[in-house]
Design a protein around this motif. Structure first.
Motif, mmCIF file in Angstrom:
data_model
loop_
_atom_site.group_PDB
_atom_site.id
_atom_site.type_symbol
_atom_site.label_atom_id
_atom_site.label_comp_id
_atom_site.label_asym_id
_atom_site.label_seq_id
_atom_site.Cartn_x
_atom_site.Cartn_y
_atom_site.Cartn_z
ATOM 1 N N GLU A 33 -30.604 82.984 -69.969
ATOM 2 C CA GLU A 33 -31.602 81.976 -70.344
ATOM 3 C C GLU A 33 -32.133 81.261 -69.110
ATOM 4 O OE1 GLU A 33 -34.116 80.132 -72.927
ATOM 5 O OE2 GLU A 33 -32.730 81.788 -73.327
ATOM 6 N N LYS A 34 -31.222 81.008 -68.158
ATOM 7 C CA LYS A 34 -31.628 80.343 -66.909
ATOM 8 C C LYS A 34 -32.679 81.181 -66.179
ATOM 9 C CE LYS A 34 -29.629 78.848 -62.502
ATOM 10 N NZ LYS A 34 -30.099 79.944 -61.652
ATOM 11 N N SER A 35 -32.443 82.505 -66.141
ATOM 12 C CA SER A 35 -33.386 83.405 -65.469
ATOM 13 C C SER A 35 -34.749 83.392 -66.159
ATOM 14 C CB SER A 35 -32.830 84.828 -65.435
ATOM 15 O OG SER A 35 -31.648 84.883 -64.679
ATOM 16 N N LYS A 36 -34.699 83.394 -67.522
ATOM 17 C CA LYS A 36 -35.963 83.378 -68.276
ATOM 18 C C LYS A 36 -36.758 82.089 -67.990
ATOM 19 C CE LYS A 36 -34.340 86.169 -72.195
ATOM 20 N NZ LYS A 36 -34.051 86.160 -73.656
ATOM 21 N N ILE A 37 -36.006 80.965 -67.997
ATOM 22 C CA ILE A 37 -36.694 79.677 -67.761
ATOM 23 C C ILE A 37 -37.278 79.633 -66.344
ATOM 24 C CG2 ILE A 37 -36.341 77.191 -67.573
ATOM 25 C CD1 ILE A 37 -34.184 77.452 -69.749
ATOM 26 N N GLU A 38 -36.515 80.097 -65.364
ATOM 27 C CA GLU A 38 -36.983 80.098 -63.965
ATOM 28 C C GLU A 38 -38.226 80.981 -63.809
ATOM 29 O OE1 GLU A 38 -32.831 79.242 -61.524
ATOM 30 O OE2 GLU A 38 -33.491 81.303 -61.906
ATOM 31 N N THR A 39 -38.187 82.148 -64.512
ATOM 32 C CA THR A 39 -39.352 83.051 -64.457
ATOM 33 C C THR A 39 -40.572 82.392 -65.083
ATOM 34 O OG1 THR A 39 -37.935 85.003 -64.555
ATOM 35 C CG2 THR A 39 -40.253 85.292 -65.152
ATOM 36 N N GLU A 40 -40.355 81.700 -66.205
ATOM 37 C CA GLU A 40 -41.462 81.042 -66.884
ATOM 38 C C GLU A 40 -42.026 79.903 -66.024
ATOM 39 O OE1 GLU A 40 -42.514 79.332 -71.340
ATOM 40 O OE2 GLU A 40 -40.566 80.235 -70.914
ATOM 41 N N ILE A 41 -41.121 79.172 -65.397
ATOM 42 C CA ILE A 41 -41.581 78.088 -64.503
ATOM 43 C C ILE A 41 -42.396 78.667 -63.340
ATOM 44 C CG2 ILE A 41 -40.795 76.373 -62.837
ATOM 45 C CD1 ILE A 41 -38.468 75.749 -64.729
ATOM 46 N N LYS A 42 -41.898 79.776 -62.804
ATOM 47 C CA LYS A 42 -42.591 80.426 -61.688
ATOM 48 C C LYS A 42 -43.988 80.883 -62.108
ATOM 49 C CE LYS A 42 -42.073 84.158 -58.328
ATOM 50 N NZ LYS A 42 -41.227 85.283 -57.875
ATOM 51 N N ASN A 43 -44.068 81.484 -63.313
ATOM 52 C CA ASN A 43 -45.366 81.957 -63.808
ATOM 53 C C ASN A 43 -46.341 80.801 -64.013
ATOM 54 O OD1 ASN A 43 -44.498 84.595 -63.831
ATOM 55 N ND2 ASN A 43 -43.875 84.564 -65.988
ATOM 56 N N LYS A 44 -45.804 79.696 -64.553
ATOM 57 C CA LYS A 44 -46.676 78.548 -64.770
ATOM 58 C C LYS A 44 -47.174 77.969 -63.446
ATOM 59 C CE LYS A 44 -45.351 76.994 -69.360
ATOM 60 N NZ LYS A 44 -46.731 77.192 -69.859
ATOM 61 N N MET A 45 -46.302 77.964 -62.449
ATOM 62 C CA MET A 45 -46.704 77.467 -61.129
ATOM 63 C C MET A 45 -47.810 78.342 -60.544
ATOM 64 S SD MET A 45 -44.966 74.728 -60.293
ATOM 65 C CE MET A 45 -44.979 74.688 -58.505
ATOM 66 N N GLN A 46 -47.675 79.667 -60.710
ATOM 67 C CA GLN A 46 -48.702 80.590 -60.220
ATOM 68 C C GLN A 46 -50.026 80.380 -60.949
ATOM 69 O OE1 GLN A 46 -46.869 84.419 -60.689
ATOM 70 N NE2 GLN A 46 -45.848 84.334 -58.685
ATOM 71 N N GLN A 47 -49.934 80.201 -62.282
ATOM 72 C CA GLN A 47 -51.148 79.970 -63.065
ATOM 73 C C GLN A 47 -51.842 78.673 -62.643
ATOM 74 O OE1 GLN A 47 -49.926 80.063 -67.149
ATOM 75 N NE2 GLN A 47 -49.420 82.260 -67.123
ATOM 76 N N LYS A 48 -51.033 77.671 -62.397
ATOM 77 C CA LYS A 48 -51.585 76.387 -61.968
ATOM 78 C C LYS A 48 -52.296 76.524 -60.619
ATOM 79 C CE LYS A 48 -50.270 71.573 -61.264
ATOM 80 N NZ LYS A 48 -49.153 70.583 -61.248
ATOM 81 N N SER A 49 -51.648 77.255 -59.706
ATOM 82 C CA SER A 49 -52.261 77.464 -58.390
ATOM 83 C C SER A 49 -53.558 78.254 -58.502
ATOM 84 C CB SER A 49 -51.274 78.209 -57.469
ATOM 85 O OG SER A 49 -50.124 77.423 -57.244
ATOM 86 N N GLN A 50 -53.535 79.261 -59.405
ATOM 87 C CA GLN A 50 -54.727 80.085 -59.578
ATOM 88 C C GLN A 50 -55.886 79.265 -60.153
ATOM 89 O OE1 GLN A 50 -54.009 83.611 -61.847
ATOM 90 N NE2 GLN A 50 -56.143 84.284 -61.808
ATOM 91 N N ARG A 51 -55.567 78.406 -61.158
ATOM 92 C CA ARG A 51 -56.618 77.553 -61.731
ATOM 93 C C ARG A 51 -57.186 76.596 -60.690
ATOM 94 N NH1 ARG A 51 -53.182 77.336 -66.294
ATOM 95 N NH2 ARG A 51 -52.402 75.290 -65.643
ATOM 96 N N LYS A 52 -56.314 76.079 -59.852
ATOM 97 C CA LYS A 52 -56.768 75.157 -58.802
ATOM 98 C C LYS A 52 -57.711 75.877 -57.828
ATOM 99 C CE LYS A 52 -55.066 71.888 -55.334
ATOM 100 N NZ LYS A 52 -55.980 72.317 -54.279
#
Length: 228
Positions: A33-52
């Motif tokens: 579960e920790k790995s899944k959450i970390e991956t999801e956080i990472k993806n959201k960070m990438q999406q945020k950077s891309q939108r910016k």
């Protein structure tokens, strides 16, 4: 949709549980579960950077303020002279020798020239001279920038010819300002013009008097007596 904030909280809680649990099966589940959450956080960070990045690209390019040159001053004071080959126009502009060479521009045609000095003490300076008295050679004409002055060199198309005026307009204006008689040229011609004007403006008696004087003058000239 789970926000990044909530995901971070979940991750922190999973980490706490991992530290406390001693059972392998629970640890493996929490680790997964920790790995899944970390991956999801990472993806959201990438999406945020891309939108910016996309938003930054949509913003208009930074507007670089042009170098202000204020208003344009029309040059009206100048001097000029000539040689056998050139008509030289002298313009005084304090500090003109300190501006970049490309800021002093002169364009010639066969019967005109225009000078533009950009960004001199926050202003532009312009001088346009049309209808030059006589044609000039465009290729042979040039400018010189000296200390606090610009010299325009108009190459005469026909060398060794004298320019009495710089422009045709100046010539016409000066000639209109002259009186109908000009005693500075040929005295006899000036006298003729005076008599002509008096004759045209006079009454019949005046015209007869002038005619008589004219006839007598011609008779004396025919006899070699030039006195009037």
């Amino acid at each position: 949709m789970i926000s990044g904030y909530n995901l971070q909280k979940d991750l922190e809680e999973v980490k706490v549980l991992l530290e406390k649990t001693t059972r392998k099966r629970v640890r493996d589940a929490l680790t997964s579960e920790k790995s899944k959450i970390e991956t999801e956080i990472k993806n959201k960070m990438q999406q945020k950077s891309q939108r910016k990045a996309e938003l930054d690209n949509e913003k208009p390019a930074a507007v670089v303020a042009p170098i202000t040159t204020g208003y344009t001053v029309k040059i009206s004071n100048y001097g000029w002279d000539q040689s056998d080959k050139f008509v030289k126009i002298y313009i005084t502009l304090t500090g003109v020798h300190q501006v970049p060479t490309e800021n002093v521009q002169v364009h010639f045609t066969e019967r005109s020239f225009d000078l533009l000095v950009k960004n001199l003490n926050g202003k532009s300076y312009s001088m346009i001279v049309n209808n030059l008295l006589k044609p000039i050679s465009v290729e042979g004409s040039s400018k010189k920038v000296k200390t606090d002055s610009v010299i325009i060199l108009c190459r005469k198309k026909v060398e060794n010819t004298r320019w009495d005026y710089l422009t045709q307009v100046e010539k016409e204006c000066r000639e209109k300002e002259k009186p109908s008689y000009d005693t500075e040229t040929d005295p006899s011609e000036g006298l003729m013009n005076v008599l002509k004007k008096i004759y045209e403006d006079g009454d019949d008696d005046m015209k007869r008097t002038i005619n008589k004087a004219w006839v007598e003058s011609r008779e004396k000239q025919a006899k070699g007596d030039t006195e009037f």
